[in-house]
Write a protein that holds these residues in place. Structure first.
Motif, short mmCIF file in Angstrom:
data_model
loop_
_atom_site.label_atom_id
_atom_site.label_comp_id
_atom_site.label_asym_id
_atom_site.label_seq_id
_atom_site.Cartn_x
_atom_site.Cartn_y
_atom_site.Cartn_z
N VAL A 146 0.85 -1.19 0.00
CA VAL A 146 0.00 0.00 0.00
C VAL A 146 0.88 1.23 0.00
CG1 VAL A 146 -1.73 1.28 1.30
CG2 VAL A 146 -1.84 -1.22 1.20
N GLN A 147 0.55 2.18 -0.85
CA GLN A 147 1.33 3.41 -0.88
C GLN A 147 0.50 4.56 -1.41
OE1 GLN A 147 4.74 3.13 -3.48
NE2 GLN A 147 3.58 2.21 -5.14
N LEU A 148 0.97 5.77 -1.07
CA LEU A 148 0.40 7.00 -1.60
C LEU A 148 1.47 7.66 -2.45
CD1 LEU A 148 -1.26 8.53 1.61
CD2 LEU A 148 -2.33 7.10 -0.14
N VAL A 149 1.10 8.05 -3.65
CA VAL A 149 2.06 8.66 -4.56
C VAL A 149 1.53 10.02 -5.01
CG1 VAL A 149 3.31 8.45 -6.73
CG2 VAL A 149 2.87 6.41 -5.35
N GLU A 150 2.32 11.06 -4.70
CA GLU A 150 1.92 12.42 -5.09
C GLU A 150 2.54 12.80 -6.43
OE1 GLU A 150 2.68 13.16 -0.46
OE2 GLU A 150 3.81 12.21 -2.08
N SER A 151 1.91 13.75 -7.08
CA SER A 151 2.46 14.33 -8.31
C SER A 151 1.89 15.72 -8.48
CB SER A 151 2.11 13.46 -9.53
OG SER A 151 0.71 13.37 -9.69
N GLY A 152 2.55 16.51 -9.35
CA GLY A 152 2.02 17.82 -9.69
C GLY A 152 2.75 19.01 -9.12
N GLY A 153 3.77 18.78 -8.31
CA GLY A 153 4.51 19.90 -7.77
C GLY A 153 5.39 20.54 -8.82
N GLY A 154 6.03 21.65 -8.44
CA GLY A 154 6.91 22.32 -9.37
C GLY A 154 7.16 23.76 -9.00
N LEU A 155 7.71 24.50 -9.94
CA LEU A 155 8.02 25.92 -9.77
C LEU A 155 6.95 26.75 -10.47
CD1 LEU A 155 9.95 28.27 -9.01
CD2 LEU A 155 11.11 27.84 -11.19
N SER B 56 -3.67 -3.11 -1.79
CA SER B 56 -4.84 -3.82 -1.31
C SER B 56 -5.51 -3.01 -0.20
CB SER B 56 -4.43 -5.20 -0.78
OG SER B 56 -5.57 -5.90 -0.32
N ILE B 57 -6.53 -2.25 -0.58
CA ILE B 57 -7.20 -1.32 0.34
C ILE B 57 -8.67 -1.70 0.43
CG2 ILE B 57 -7.81 1.08 0.77
CD1 ILE B 57 -5.33 1.83 -0.97
N PHE B 58 -9.17 -1.84 1.65
CA PHE B 58 -10.58 -2.14 1.85
C PHE B 58 -11.43 -0.89 1.66
CE2 PHE B 58 -14.26 -4.29 3.28
CZ PHE B 58 -14.91 -3.47 4.18
N ALA C 29 -13.51 6.69 -6.93
CA ALA C 29 -13.34 5.61 -7.90
C ALA C 29 -11.86 5.41 -8.25
CB ALA C 29 -14.14 5.90 -9.16
N LYS C 30 -11.09 6.48 -8.13
CA LYS C 30 -9.66 6.42 -8.46
C LYS C 30 -8.78 6.40 -7.21
CE LYS C 30 -10.15 8.79 -12.91
NZ LYS C 30 -9.72 9.95 -13.74
N ASN C 31 -9.39 6.39 -6.03
CA ASN C 31 -8.62 6.44 -4.77
C ASN C 31 -7.64 7.61 -4.78
OD1 ASN C 31 -9.95 4.19 -3.83
ND2 ASN C 31 -8.27 2.77 -4.22
N LEU D 152 -6.43 4.73 5.85
CA LEU D 152 -6.76 3.57 5.01
C LEU D 152 -7.15 2.38 5.87
CD1 LEU D 152 -3.79 3.74 2.47
CD2 LEU D 152 -6.02 4.86 2.32
N GLU D 153 -8.27 1.78 5.51
CA GLU D 153 -8.63 0.50 6.13
C GLU D 153 -8.12 -0.60 5.20
OE1 GLU D 153 -12.43 -0.34 8.31
OE2 GLU D 153 -13.00 1.58 7.39
N LEU D 154 -7.19 -1.41 5.69
CA LEU D 154 -6.67 -2.50 4.87
C LEU D 154 -7.62 -3.69 4.92
CD1 LEU D 154 -2.86 -2.21 5.55
CD2 LEU D 154 -4.36 -0.90 4.03
N LYS D 155 -8.34 -3.82 6.01
CA LYS D 155 -9.48 -4.70 6.12
C LYS D 155 -10.42 -4.08 7.14
CE LYS D 155 -7.14 -7.96 9.23
NZ LYS D 155 -6.82 -9.39 9.44
N ARG D 156 -11.67 -4.54 7.15
CA ARG D 156 -12.67 -3.86 7.97
C ARG D 156 -12.20 -3.75 9.42
NH1 ARG D 156 -18.06 -2.92 7.24
NH2 ARG D 156 -18.17 -4.34 5.46
#
Length: 120
Positions: free
Chosen positions: A2-11, A27-29, A74-76, A99-103
């Protein structure tokens, strides 16, 4: 994994705009609250904006009226639209999510951060 990935930064120049994205994968519940924080050099990490699972929006006073947080379940993915940027908005922006990985098993995850620099 499980991971969070950021994008869109800059100058960007003062007065400009940027849009940050943060996508959760693995795998995210279910995903509860998601949010954006920032940390400037020599300063403590501060909350910028959060959105709960029910859609409640919370903003820091310093960004109200300029930043907008939204999420696409829908896209988390959580987004941060930043307008009218100022030099003082310069920082590393990090997203987090409950994040709930399981209930019933909820964990707080952080992304790796993305640099936003506002300068002429």
């Amino acid at each position: 994994q499980v991971q969070l990935v950021e994008s869109g930064g800059g100058l960007v120049q003062p007065g400009g705009s940027l849009r940050l994205s943060c996508a959760a994968s693995g795998s995210i519940f279910s995903i509860n609250a998601m949010g954006w924080y920032r940390q400037a050099p020599g300063k403590e990490r501060e909350m910028v904006a959060r959105v709960t699972a029910a859609g409640r929006l919370i903003y820091a006073d310093s960004v109200k009226g300029r930043f907008t947080i939204s999420r696409d379940n829908a896209k988390n993915t959580v987004y941060l639209q930043m307008n009218s940027l100022k030099a003082e908005d310069t920082a590393v922006y990090l997203c987090n999510a409950n994040l709930e990985l399981k209930r019933g098993y909820e964990y707080l995850y952080w992304g790796q951060g993305t640099q936003v620099t506002v300068s002429s």
